[in-house]
Write a protein that holds these residues in place. Sequence first.
Motif, mmCIF file in Angstrom:
data_model
loop_
_atom_site.group_PDB
_atom_site.id
_atom_site.type_symbol
_atom_site.label_atom_id
_atom_site.label_comp_id
_atom_site.label_asym_id
_atom_site.label_seq_id
_atom_site.Cartn_x
_atom_site.Cartn_y
_atom_site.Cartn_z
ATOM 1 N N HIS A 146 3.229 40.106 19.936
ATOM 2 C CA HIS A 146 1.878 40.153 20.502
ATOM 3 C C HIS A 146 0.911 40.552 19.400
ATOM 4 C CE1 HIS A 146 2.962 39.628 24.674
ATOM 5 N NE2 HIS A 146 3.687 40.732 24.725
ATOM 6 N N PRO A 148 -2.777 42.766 19.267
ATOM 7 C CA PRO A 148 -3.826 43.439 20.026
ATOM 8 C C PRO A 148 -5.227 43.164 19.486
ATOM 9 C CG PRO A 148 -2.793 44.995 18.550
ATOM 10 C CD PRO A 148 -2.049 43.692 18.388
ATOM 11 N N SER A 153 -0.531 35.680 21.672
ATOM 12 C CA SER A 153 0.761 36.330 21.793
ATOM 13 C C SER A 153 1.772 35.416 21.117
ATOM 14 C CB SER A 153 1.139 36.561 23.265
ATOM 15 O OG SER A 153 0.340 37.565 23.838
ATOM 16 N N THR A 191 3.082 43.405 18.723
ATOM 17 C CA THR A 191 3.145 44.767 19.226
ATOM 18 C C THR A 191 3.704 44.689 20.647
ATOM 19 O OG1 THR A 191 0.896 44.552 20.102
ATOM 20 C CG2 THR A 191 1.125 45.651 17.984
ATOM 21 N N CYS A 192 3.801 45.847 21.317
ATOM 22 C CA CYS A 192 4.313 45.841 22.688
ATOM 23 C C CYS A 192 3.287 45.300 23.672
ATOM 24 C CB CYS A 192 4.727 47.249 23.101
ATOM 25 S SG CYS A 192 6.130 47.886 22.158
ATOM 26 N N ASP A 193 2.010 45.507 23.369
ATOM 27 C CA ASP A 193 0.967 45.071 24.301
ATOM 28 C C ASP A 193 0.183 43.911 23.693
ATOM 29 O OD1 ASP A 193 0.029 46.882 22.360
ATOM 30 O OD2 ASP A 193 -1.818 47.202 23.500
ATOM 31 N N ASP A 194 -0.378 43.068 24.580
ATOM 32 C CA ASP A 194 -1.132 41.909 24.117
ATOM 33 C C ASP A 194 -2.616 42.269 23.956
ATOM 34 O OD1 ASP A 194 -2.249 41.911 26.670
ATOM 35 O OD2 ASP A 194 -1.009 40.251 27.388
ATOM 36 N N TYR A 196 -5.057 41.965 25.853
ATOM 37 C CA TYR A 196 -5.685 42.529 27.046
ATOM 38 C C TYR A 196 -5.072 43.873 27.446
ATOM 39 C CZ TYR A 196 -7.649 37.840 27.623
ATOM 40 O OH TYR A 196 -8.319 36.662 27.437
ATOM 41 N N GLY A 197 -4.128 44.382 26.636
ATOM 42 C CA GLY A 197 -3.459 45.621 26.979
ATOM 43 C C GLY A 197 -2.299 45.439 27.931
ATOM 44 N N GLY A 198 -1.976 44.190 28.253
ATOM 45 C CA GLY A 198 -0.857 43.918 29.156
ATOM 46 C C GLY A 198 0.467 43.878 28.415
ATOM 47 N N MET A 199 1.541 44.026 29.187
ATOM 48 C CA MET A 199 2.893 43.943 28.633
ATOM 49 C C MET A 199 3.713 42.985 29.490
ATOM 50 S SD MET A 199 3.811 47.868 27.541
ATOM 51 C CE MET A 199 2.669 48.854 26.569
ATOM 52 N N GLU A 201 6.447 40.998 31.082
ATOM 53 C CA GLU A 201 7.895 41.225 31.006
ATOM 54 C C GLU A 201 8.642 40.023 30.439
ATOM 55 O OE1 GLU A 201 9.450 42.509 34.716
ATOM 56 O OE2 GLU A 201 8.209 44.319 34.819
#
Length: 614
Positions: A146, A148, A153, A191-194, A196-199, A201
């Motif tokens: 991802h 940020p 992504s 990163t772990c989040d994209d 938009y701050g989403g993750m 699954e």
Amino acid sequence: TGIGTFLGRQYAALARDFGFDYLWLSNGMGFGTETWGVTGALFDQHAFYPEKIPEASARMLKFWQELLAELPGAVLETRGSNFPAGVEIATDAAPLGFLYGTGVIAPPVNSPMAAIDFNTGLAIASWMSHIAELPGRDYAFRYYIHDPWFLNSPWLDRYGRNPWDLYPVMTVSRMNGAGEVEPPSRLALLTCDDSYGGMPEQVPDEVIPHVIEAFSSTPDRSGPLLWVYPFAEYSRMRDLPRTFNEDMFIAAAIQDGLPLNTVISTGNFRRVAAKHPEKLTGTIPVVPVTALLEEDIAELLFSFAGRGNFILVYGSGAGIPERLAERIGFRRAAPQRGAARAELFLPGDRTSFSDRLFLHEQFSGGPAVEEALSETRIAAQARFAGGTRLLAGRNGSILFVRSLLPVEEEYLPENPTVFRKRHLNCAPPDRMFPSARLIRWSLAEAGWELRAVPSALRQMPPRLCIARRDDAFLFCGYTPDTTVPLEIRTPLGVPVPPEQELLLKSGAGIWHTAKAFRFEVRVFVRQEAEGVISGKTMYPLLPGMTPPIEVRNLHNAEVRCLVPPGSSGWEVRRGRTHLPFEWEETPYGRCLLVRDISEQVSFSWKNQRKGNEA
């Protein structure tokens, strides 16, 4: 107040108030004044300025010394630039020797730029150059899933859910002074989040199995090619054009399909060659001319070649001692530069390409001075107005490739070769001779035939990495154009991947690969008859035996199977019928060997795993 002092004090306050435990410097911070392109304090595309080294070096060192003075005991990690260590040194006087000598910073992770500009060769060469000379064993592999900062992504869009920037890059490893191969020890995710701050699954669900597989099958010995990297010699900044040229040329060669993914520093090579020479068995050292300017390194490598092993030397002969030039296979003649025509005398990729060349001294380590000796077999040469100069040749067990980068005569942004952001891009093969491919083509002299079979000039060849684990070969790669197959033959024969079909033609195998591929190969076939053969993993016939590796549709073939070290209870069968076999000791490991095999053959041995591991 200096920027190092300012940044250090700001971070120290932030770390105290927020409980941060380390500082990450991103996107080239501390590695140059222009870390997004090939220009810098010492290079402006047109010329290098060695007279500026003291000032540029002092500025860079001042930043780091100020920063470190404010952060005693801090943990520092860096992104590094998008370029190899030699380019950082030659263009910006990056103080890499000082930084690694302090033991404070960790080696930079691999760049995520391959997902953006698709230059996997530059990304792999850059990472290998940074891990060649480590203060310890620990270094991290970073995977770009991802982002940020920008609206993408990569796992879902840039990679298209294909691990082409994972498996090949995870074949990268370094060899230490004891001859041990050290793969990455840690994983970093960007990163772990994209954005938009989403993750979502979906991403960890799909990526984690690939990551587990990549880390569970890291190399345990050198690949067939071993890059002998002169990190200490480059750090002394003796010859900026040569340093720049050698790193950019090898990056272009990897981008054009050279399977180079194991690196050793010249310092560690000295130790291995002296105390653990058996660790070099089955490898071809790939050596820049800079490394051979060290007399003891040259003697070690020429002695290695004198025992019947191949070495491959690349670089420029300009300014090197005459005795060294003659040992490589050429004499220094009148310098040639500018326009030339390439003449190729060995098989290249199965397509036509331009024979135009243009030698820019600033990109090619000086003018062309290499005139082949009478005993040197010429594989390629450049014909200038003032005579011919060697591009590739063989002198005994020494292969030489002149590192002439295929840069067009006009390299303005509108042409384009050097674009906005000052990137250096090699011209496409329909406009300039693809000289960076000469290393890959020259390996045929050592039994490694690796050729692309494009149907159009601008189709890119598959990018290949070859690693070793448990005496198997791991072939991993990225195929930019899935209509372009790979023609391959090794010193053991044609590698046969499981669950794949391939066409045997003229003794080589034609592989059609997916966008991202990873094959564990133990079986190799030599067969004169043409036809389609296939590899298949079968079900075990007996408890405690490995699933047989089967090859089908053979015709009077010679078949080899590399077995894992320490294995036992070997069986070779046609169906349920046992076949007699021989043992063969090869530079790559111990082989089961059967001859004159038609139809099919399978290989298995006792399963060394126990309990739930099976």
